[in-house]
Design a protein around this motif. Structure first.
Motif, short mmCIF file in Angstrom:
data_model
loop_
_atom_site.label_atom_id
_atom_site.label_comp_id
_atom_site.label_asym_id
_atom_site.label_seq_id
_atom_site.Cartn_x
_atom_site.Cartn_y
_atom_site.Cartn_z
N LEU A 1 0.87 -1.34 0.53
CA LEU A 1 0.48 0.15 -0.12
C LEU A 1 0.82 1.08 -0.46
O LEU A 1 0.46 2.32 -0.70
N THR A 2 1.82 1.33 0.95
CA THR A 2 2.66 2.35 1.12
C THR A 2 3.88 2.26 1.98
O THR A 2 4.04 0.97 2.33
N ALA A 3 5.28 3.15 2.27
CA ALA A 3 5.75 3.10 2.71
C ALA A 3 6.19 4.19 4.43
O ALA A 3 4.92 5.33 3.56
N ALA A 4 6.32 3.93 5.42
CA ALA A 4 6.69 4.70 5.79
C ALA A 4 8.16 5.02 6.94
O ALA A 4 8.64 3.90 6.87
N PRO A 5 8.69 6.11 7.07
CA PRO A 5 9.78 6.05 7.83
C PRO A 5 10.14 5.32 8.83
O PRO A 5 11.13 5.52 9.36
N ASP A 6 9.42 5.12 9.77
CA ASP A 6 9.32 4.84 11.28
C ASP A 6 8.53 3.91 11.32
O ASP A 6 7.44 3.60 11.06
N ARG A 7 8.05 2.70 12.47
CA ARG A 7 7.34 1.74 12.49
C ARG A 7 5.65 2.89 13.43
O ARG A 7 4.69 2.10 12.59
N ASP A 8 6.49 3.84 14.52
CA ASP A 8 4.51 4.43 14.35
C ASP A 8 4.28 4.78 14.14
O ASP A 8 2.58 5.05 13.93
N LEU A 9 4.83 5.57 12.73
CA LEU A 9 4.21 6.39 11.88
C LEU A 9 2.90 5.36 10.81
O LEU A 9 2.52 6.04 9.95
N ALA A 10 3.98 4.24 10.02
CA ALA A 10 3.34 3.43 9.45
C ALA A 10 1.93 3.14 10.41
O ALA A 10 1.45 2.19 10.22
N PHE A 11 2.01 2.43 11.95
CA PHE A 11 1.13 1.92 12.10
C PHE A 11 -0.03 3.71 12.76
O PHE A 11 -1.45 3.17 12.27
N VAL A 12 -0.27 4.39 12.80
CA VAL A 12 -0.63 5.65 12.77
C VAL A 12 -1.68 5.69 11.25
O VAL A 12 -2.75 5.76 11.28
N THR A 13 -0.50 5.30 10.77
CA THR A 13 -0.87 6.22 8.71
C THR A 13 -2.21 4.71 8.51
O THR A 13 -3.20 4.69 8.83
N ILE A 14 -1.77 3.30 9.71
CA ILE A 14 -3.02 2.47 9.36
C ILE A 14 -4.28 2.83 10.09
O ILE A 14 -5.19 2.33 9.22
N ARG A 15 -3.91 3.07 10.69
CA ARG A 15 -5.15 3.71 12.33
C ARG A 15 -6.25 4.72 11.11
O ARG A 15 -6.86 4.90 11.52
N GLN A 16 -5.51 5.51 10.91
CA GLN A 16 -6.13 6.91 9.67
C GLN A 16 -7.41 6.15 9.28
O GLN A 16 -8.21 6.75 8.81
N HIS A 17 -6.42 4.58 8.86
CA HIS A 17 -7.82 4.42 7.45
C HIS A 17 -8.67 3.15 7.71
O HIS A 17 -9.25 2.88 7.11
N GLU A 18 -8.96 3.46 9.49
CA GLU A 18 -9.69 2.24 9.89
C GLU A 18 -9.70 1.02 9.69
O GLU A 18 -10.19 0.61 9.09
N MET A 19 -8.22 0.69 9.93
CA MET A 19 -7.75 -0.26 9.50
C MET A 19 -6.81 -0.99 10.78
O MET A 19 -6.47 0.22 11.65
N THR A 20 -6.47 -2.49 10.78
CA THR A 20 -5.89 -2.76 12.13
C THR A 20 -4.34 -3.24 11.43
O THR A 20 -4.49 -4.00 10.87
N PRO A 21 -3.39 -2.43 12.43
CA PRO A 21 -2.21 -2.61 11.71
C PRO A 21 -1.63 -4.15 12.75
O PRO A 21 -2.04 -4.42 13.55
N ALA A 22 -0.66 -4.35 12.16
CA ALA A 22 0.06 -5.82 12.89
C ALA A 22 0.78 -6.54 12.07
O ALA A 22 1.08 -5.61 11.26
N SER A 23 2.10 -6.29 13.29
CA SER A 23 3.60 -6.28 12.60
C SER A 23 4.36 -7.90 11.96
O SER A 23 3.40 -8.60 12.21
N VAL A 24 5.26 -7.78 10.67
CA VAL A 24 5.43 -8.99 10.52
C VAL A 24 6.95 -8.88 9.96
O VAL A 24 7.34 -7.70 10.58
#
Length: 71
Positions: free
Chosen positions: A47-70
């Motif tokens: 979908l996209t990329a982020a410079p850090d994990r926290d921003l990636a999780f915030v981005t996912i939540r802003q799109h009303e999705m649930t984040p998970a780490s791999v």
């Protein structure tokens, strides 16, 4: 034999049946010596990329999705 598009379609349908369609996965990846965090849909689509994990999780939540780490 299933084609790749048939296989992906089946996976997407299977994911929605078990309620995983609203989950996005974050995978750390080294690109040109820098660590970035790539965001994938449940079906593996990038979908996209982020410079850090926290921003990636915030981005996912802003799109009303649930984040998970791999890893």
């Amino acid at each position: 034999m299933h084609t790749r598009s048939e296989h992906n379609k089946n996976n997407s349908e299977d994911l929605s049946l078990v309620g995983i369609r609203d989950t996005a996965y974050v995978r750390p990846v080294m690109v040109q010596g820098r660590l970035i965090h790539v965001i994938h849909a449940a079906d593996g689509t990038i979908l996209t990329a982020a410079p850090d994990r926290d921003l990636a999780f915030v981005t996912i939540r802003q799109h009303e999705m649930t984040p998970a780490s791999v890893h």
